[in-house]
Design a protein around this motif. Structure first.
Motif, PDB file in Angstrom:
ATOM      1  N   ASN A 127       0.858  -1.179   0.000  1.00 25.26           N
ATOM      2  CA  ASN A 127       0.000   0.000   0.000  1.00 25.26           C
ATOM      3  C   ASN A 127       0.893   1.227   0.000  1.00 25.26           C
ATOM      4  OD1 ASN A 127      -2.662  -1.084   0.121  1.00 25.26           O
ATOM      5  ND2 ASN A 127      -2.205  -1.730   2.210  1.00 25.26           N
ATOM      6  N   MET A 128       0.663   2.117  -0.968  1.00 28.52           N
ATOM      7  CA  MET A 128       1.497   3.316  -1.076  1.00 28.52           C
ATOM      8  C   MET A 128       0.629   4.551  -0.877  1.00 28.52           C
ATOM      9  SD  MET A 128       3.983   2.247  -4.224  1.00 28.52           S
ATOM     10  CE  MET A 128       2.664   2.403  -5.393  1.00 28.52           C
ATOM     11  N   ASP A 129       1.065   5.445   0.009  1.00 28.44           N
ATOM     12  CA  ASP A 129       0.357   6.699   0.224  1.00 28.44           C
ATOM     13  C   ASP A 129       0.574   7.623  -0.957  1.00 28.44           C
ATOM     14  OD1 ASP A 129      -0.771   6.141   2.680  1.00 28.44           O
ATOM     15  OD2 ASP A 129       0.976   6.842   3.794  1.00 28.44           O
ATOM     16  N   GLY A 130      -0.311   8.591  -1.097  1.00 32.52           N
ATOM     17  CA  GLY A 130      -0.168   9.578  -2.156  1.00 32.52           C
ATOM     18  C   GLY A 130       0.992  10.517  -1.866  1.00 32.52           C
ATOM     19  N   LYS A 131       1.587  11.038  -2.937  1.00 24.51           N
ATOM     20  CA  LYS A 131       2.709  11.968  -2.774  1.00 24.51           C
ATOM     21  C   LYS A 131       2.172  13.377  -2.533  1.00 24.51           C
ATOM     22  CE  LYS A 131       5.909   9.568  -5.829  1.00 24.51           C
ATOM     23  NZ  LYS A 131       6.744   9.704  -7.021  1.00 24.51           N
ATOM     24  N   ASN A 132       2.929  14.171  -1.768  1.00 20.75           N
ATOM     25  CA  ASN A 132       2.587  15.575  -1.575  1.00 20.75           C
ATOM     26  C   ASN A 132       2.947  16.340  -2.838  1.00 20.75           C
ATOM     27  OD1 ASN A 132       1.690  15.347   1.109  1.00 20.75           O
ATOM     28  ND2 ASN A 132       3.789  15.348   1.846  1.00 20.75           N
ATOM     29  N   LYS A 133       2.005  17.116  -3.328  1.00 16.39           N
ATOM     30  CA  LYS A 133       2.224  17.931  -4.522  1.00 16.39           C
ATOM     31  C   LYS A 133       1.879  19.374  -4.195  1.00 16.39           C
ATOM     32  CE  LYS A 133       3.306  14.689  -7.478  1.00 16.39           C
ATOM     33  NZ  LYS A 133       4.499  14.661  -8.258  1.00 16.39           N
ATOM     34  N   ARG A 134       2.552  20.284  -4.884  1.00 12.65           N
ATOM     35  CA  ARG A 134       2.300  21.694  -4.661  1.00 12.65           C
ATOM     36  C   ARG A 134       2.219  22.415  -5.998  1.00 12.65           C
ATOM     37  NH1 ARG A 134       6.049  25.776  -1.219  1.00 12.65           N
ATOM     38  NH2 ARG A 134       5.958  27.181  -2.973  1.00 12.65           N
ATOM     39  N   ARG A 135       1.240  23.244  -6.131  1.00 12.91           N
ATOM     40  CA  ARG A 135       1.071  24.040  -7.343  1.00 12.91           C
ATOM     41  C   ARG A 135       0.878  25.490  -6.893  1.00 12.91           C
ATOM     42  NH1 ARG A 135      -1.345  21.751 -12.543  1.00 12.91           N
ATOM     43  NH2 ARG A 135      -0.971  23.520 -13.879  1.00 12.91           N
ATOM     44  N   GLY A 136       1.959  26.237  -6.933  1.00  8.78           N
ATOM     45  CA  GLY A 136       1.910  27.596  -6.393  1.00  8.78           C
ATOM     46  C   GLY A 136       1.809  27.526  -4.885  1.00  8.78           C
ATOM     47  N   MET A 137       0.799  28.151  -4.343  1.00  8.23           N
ATOM     48  CA  MET A 137       0.597  28.131  -2.887  1.00  8.23           C
ATOM     49  C   MET A 137      -0.341  27.012  -2.445  1.00  8.23           C
ATOM     50  SD  MET A 137       2.547  30.466  -1.783  1.00  8.23           S
ATOM     51  CE  MET A 137       2.021  30.734  -0.115  1.00  8.23           C
ATOM     52  N   VAL A 138      -0.990  26.363  -3.383  1.00  6.19           N
ATOM     53  CA  VAL A 138      -1.963  25.320  -3.059  1.00  6.19           C
ATOM     54  C   VAL A 138      -1.246  23.979  -2.934  1.00  6.19           C
ATOM     55  CG1 VAL A 138      -4.053  24.154  -3.832  1.00  6.19           C
ATOM     56  CG2 VAL A 138      -3.720  26.577  -4.340  1.00  6.19           C
ATOM     57  N   THR A 139      -1.474  23.281  -1.827  1.00  6.32           N
ATOM     58  CA  THR A 139      -0.870  21.969  -1.631  1.00  6.32           C
ATOM     59  C   THR A 139      -1.964  20.903  -1.650  1.00  6.32           C
ATOM     60  OG1 THR A 139      -1.018  22.154   0.773  1.00  6.32           O
ATOM     61  CG2 THR A 139       1.030  22.880  -0.262  1.00  6.32           C
ATOM     62  N   GLY A 140      -1.562  19.702  -1.980  1.00  8.03           N
ATOM     63  CA  GLY A 140      -2.496  18.588  -2.012  1.00  8.03           C
ATOM     64  C   GLY A 140      -1.741  17.271  -2.066  1.00  8.03           C
ATOM     65  N   LYS A 141      -2.487  16.195  -2.249  1.00  7.99           N
ATOM     66  CA  LYS A 141      -1.888  14.861  -2.333  1.00  7.99           C
ATOM     67  C   LYS A 141      -2.447  14.136  -3.541  1.00  7.99           C
ATOM     68  CE  LYS A 141      -0.255  13.236   1.982  1.00  7.99           C
ATOM     69  NZ  LYS A 141       0.038  11.977   2.554  1.00  7.99           N
ATOM     70  N   THR A 142      -1.613  13.266  -4.129  1.00  8.10           N
ATOM     71  CA  THR A 142      -2.104  12.394  -5.180  1.00  8.10           C
ATOM     72  C   THR A 142      -2.838  11.225  -4.532  1.00  8.10           C
ATOM     73  OG1 THR A 142      -0.038  11.150  -5.235  1.00  8.10           O
ATOM     74  CG2 THR A 142      -0.228  13.013  -6.753  1.00  8.10           C
ATOM     75  N   ALA A 143      -3.526  10.436  -5.317  1.00  6.18           N
ATOM     76  CA  ALA A 143      -4.332   9.338  -4.794  1.00  6.18           C
ATOM     77  C   ALA A 143      -3.449   8.220  -4.244  1.00  6.18           C
ATOM     78  CB  ALA A 143      -5.229   8.796  -5.894  1.00  6.18           C
ATOM     79  N   LYS A 144      -3.981   7.474  -3.274  1.00  4.70           N
ATOM     80  CA  LYS A 144      -3.301   6.289  -2.749  1.00  4.70           C
ATOM     81  C   LYS A 144      -3.347   5.199  -3.808  1.00  4.70           C
ATOM     82  CE  LYS A 144      -4.604   7.092   2.027  1.00  4.70           C
ATOM     83  NZ  LYS A 144      -5.325   6.546   3.187  1.00  4.70           N
ATOM     84  N   THR A 145      -2.303   4.365  -3.851  1.00  3.65           N
ATOM     85  CA  THR A 145      -2.254   3.266  -4.809  1.00  3.65           C
ATOM     86  C   THR A 145      -1.850   1.983  -4.103  1.00  3.65           C
ATOM     87  OG1 THR A 145       0.019   3.822  -5.395  1.00  3.65           O
ATOM     88  CG2 THR A 145      -1.702   4.724  -6.807  1.00  3.65           C
ATOM     89  N   LYS A 146      -2.001   0.872  -4.814  1.00  5.81           N
ATOM     90  CA  LYS A 146      -1.619  -0.430  -4.282  1.00  5.81           C
ATOM     91  C   LYS A 146      -0.921  -1.208  -5.382  1.00  5.81           C
ATOM     92  CE  LYS A 146      -3.590  -4.119  -1.527  1.00  5.81           C
ATOM     93  NZ  LYS A 146      -4.826  -4.600  -0.885  1.00  5.81           N
ATOM     94  N   LYS A 147       0.258  -1.779  -5.055  1.00  7.74           N
ATOM     95  CA  LYS A 147       0.999  -2.603  -6.000  1.00  7.74           C
ATOM     96  C   LYS A 147       0.964  -4.046  -5.527  1.00  7.74           C
ATOM     97  CE  LYS A 147       5.126  -0.778  -6.149  1.00  7.74           C
ATOM     98  NZ  LYS A 147       6.487  -0.405  -6.563  1.00  7.74           N
TER      99      LYS A 147
END
Length: 99
Positions: A61-81
């Protein structure tokens, strides 16, 4: 738990240097549905690829990565391999044959 059919379990193969090195030992890596368990993954591989017999399944189980676009931060979706180990007398999986 969602009702997941075998054709919904495997999303796509993972093609990296590490996964290509594992193919010599009949280990194949797939991106799978986040709610799929090991027995569902085993059933999906054996039904989707004729002549394959699964020896074992390891999941990550892999958590989503932290992403930033300008001042807005968020996370990508969780995935499973899933790393699927085939038996010695099993056929190879065709989608990896030309790589």
């Amino acid at each position: 738990m969602a009702d997941i059919k075998y054709y919904d379990v495997i999303l796509k193969p993972v093609i990296t240097e590490k996964s290509m090195a594992g193919m010599g030992e009949k280990k194949y890596t797939f991106l799978v549905h986040t709610e799929a368990n090991k027995s569902q993954i085993k059933e999906a591989v054996e039904k989707m690829f004729e002549g394959t017999k699964v020896k074992s399944v390891n999941t990550i189980n892999m958590d989503g990565k932290n992403k930033r676009r300008g001042m807005v931060t968020g996370k990508t979706a969780k995935t499973k391999k899933a790393i699927v180990q085939l038996t010695a007398d099993s056929k190879e999986i065709e989608i990896f044959a030309g790589l």
